[in-house]
Design an enzyme around this catalytic site. Structure first.
Site, PDB file in Angstrom:
ATOM      1  N   TRP A 199      38.999  39.879  43.413  1.00 15.71           N
ATOM      2  CA  TRP A 199      37.583  40.026  43.024  1.00 15.71           C
ATOM      3  C   TRP A 199      37.451  39.117  42.604  1.00 15.71           C
ATOM      4  O   TRP A 199      38.032  38.102  41.299  1.00 15.71           O
ATOM      5  CB  TRP A 199      37.865  41.319  42.295  1.00 15.71           C
ATOM      6  CG  TRP A 199      36.025  41.892  42.283  1.00 15.71           C
ATOM      7  CD1 TRP A 199      35.163  41.333  41.052  1.00 15.71           C
ATOM      8  CD2 TRP A 199      35.399  42.533  42.850  1.00 15.71           C
ATOM      9  NE1 TRP A 199      33.956  41.402  41.557  1.00 15.71           N
ATOM     10  CE2 TRP A 199      34.533  42.411  42.655  1.00 15.71           C
ATOM     11  CE3 TRP A 199      36.109  43.635  44.161  1.00 15.71           C
ATOM     12  CZ2 TRP A 199      33.539  43.563  43.502  1.00 15.71           C
ATOM     13  CZ3 TRP A 199      35.074  44.426  44.201  1.00 15.71           C
ATOM     14  CH2 TRP A 199      34.180  44.688  43.981  1.00 15.71           C
ATOM     15  N   HIS A 208      39.535  53.216  34.798  1.00 10.28           N
ATOM     16  CA  HIS A 208      38.878  52.109  35.473  1.00 10.28           C
ATOM     17  C   HIS A 208      37.300  51.784  34.988  1.00 10.28           C
ATOM     18  O   HIS A 208      36.975  50.937  34.697  1.00 10.28           O
ATOM     19  CB  HIS A 208      39.230  51.444  36.542  1.00 10.28           C
ATOM     20  CG  HIS A 208      38.606  50.335  37.248  1.00 10.28           C
ATOM     21  ND1 HIS A 208      38.990  49.308  36.825  1.00 10.28           N
ATOM     22  CD2 HIS A 208      38.013  50.543  38.540  1.00 10.28           C
ATOM     23  CE1 HIS A 208      38.071  48.112  37.624  1.00 10.28           C
ATOM     24  NE2 HIS A 208      38.108  48.603  38.907  1.00 10.28           N
ATOM     25  N   HIS A 258      32.698  55.148  43.023  1.00 13.35           N
ATOM     26  CA  HIS A 258      33.829  55.133  41.783  1.00 13.35           C
ATOM     27  C   HIS A 258      33.774  56.283  41.507  1.00 13.35           C
ATOM     28  O   HIS A 258      34.161  57.532  40.765  1.00 13.35           O
ATOM     29  CB  HIS A 258      34.182  53.924  41.258  1.00 13.35           C
ATOM     30  CG  HIS A 258      33.955  53.369  41.849  1.00 13.35           C
ATOM     31  ND1 HIS A 258      33.669  51.613  42.776  1.00 13.35           N
ATOM     32  CD2 HIS A 258      36.131  52.432  41.465  1.00 13.35           C
ATOM     33  CE1 HIS A 258      34.704  51.004  42.951  1.00 13.35           C
ATOM     34  NE2 HIS A 258      35.780  51.232  41.857  1.00 13.35           N
ATOM     35  N   GLU A 276      42.788  50.767  47.253  1.00 17.68           N
ATOM     36  CA  GLU A 276      42.189  49.910  47.652  1.00 17.68           C
ATOM     37  C   GLU A 276      43.150  49.034  47.652  1.00 17.68           C
ATOM     38  O   GLU A 276      43.922  48.820  47.693  1.00 17.68           O
ATOM     39  CB  GLU A 276      40.611  49.296  46.623  1.00 17.68           C
ATOM     40  CG  GLU A 276      39.848  50.666  46.279  1.00 17.68           C
ATOM     41  CD  GLU A 276      39.513  50.244  45.064  1.00 17.68           C
ATOM     42  OE1 GLU A 276      38.221  50.934  44.844  1.00 17.68           O
ATOM     43  OE2 GLU A 276      39.669  49.212  43.850  1.00 17.68           O
TER      44      GLU A 276
END
Length: 214
Positions: free
Chosen positions: A20, A60, A163, A175
């Site tokens: 990311w 998360h 999410h 993912e």
């Protein structure tokens, strides 16, 4: 006895693995090496919990959510259905899956055009599950949603509705899967996260075994 065919749906982890934007790049260093006279080969890893194929913990995105060492492991092992959607970007809705009976297995793995990228490339646009899809999946008993994209939301999302809806509906998240070598159909999935104390996610070694349908 014939060996069952195992299909590896995990992305490779190396220093070239795309992460990311802004996240920790993968760093793999040799600490000891037999060729240098050491007794063993020993490697040190530095990487994000969300590297390559990985599980997201509720923590998360929800500060009071379960951490990865606390999550129920049941969703990560069992019957799963692989399906394909050809949408290149934007929210996925229940009607995008109208050609499939999604009630055939409680774990859903979604192959998308974004998954055709090499493991060292990061997409700038992806299809992602909408809250409406998450609510629909919860209603038919889905307990895990896996995808070959790096997120449940648009890359530039600031509020993470995909999410949030998955966590609200108690649907486990996988993912960054590599579904290129699979065909649509029913499989047994195994993709257990590591037991990282207080972790917000974990890399997984995700595999499939084809199920015989009578």
């Amino acid at each position: 006895m014939d060996k069952p065919t195992i299909i590896d749906i995990s992305k490779k982890i190396s220093k070239y693995t795309a992460v990311w934007p802004g996240d920790t790049p993968v760093d793999i260093k040799s600490k000891m090496a037999i060729k240098s006279g050491d007794l063993v080969n020993l490697t040190t890893l530095r990487l994000s919990a969300h590297t390559a194929s990985h599980a997201d913990a509720p923590y998360h995105i929800v500060d009071q959510g379960k951490t990865i060492d606390e999550v129920d492991l049941f969703p990560y092992w069992g019957p799963a259905q692989v399906v394909t959607v050809n949408k290149e970007e934007g929210p996925l809705l229940p009607e995008d899956f109208k050609n499939y009976d999604l009630s055939l297995a409680p774990r859903l793995l979604v192959r998308t055009p974004a998954g055709q990228l090499a493991y060292d490339s990061f997409p700038d646009r992806i299809p992602h599950p909408s809250p409406a899809l998450s609510n629909f999946l919860h209603g038919i008993g889905i307990i895990l949603y896996g995808t070959d994209t790096p997120s449940m939301d648009a890359i530039d999302s600031q509020d993470l509705p995909g999410h949030q809806a998955m966590v609200k509906n108690q649907i486990a998240i996988l993912e960054g899967l590599d579904l290129r070598a699979t065909k649509d159909g029913l499989y047994e999935l195994a993709a257990l996260p590591l037991k990282i104390l207080g972790g917000d996610g974990s890399p997984v070694r995700a595999v499939l075994r084809r199920l015989k349908v009578s």
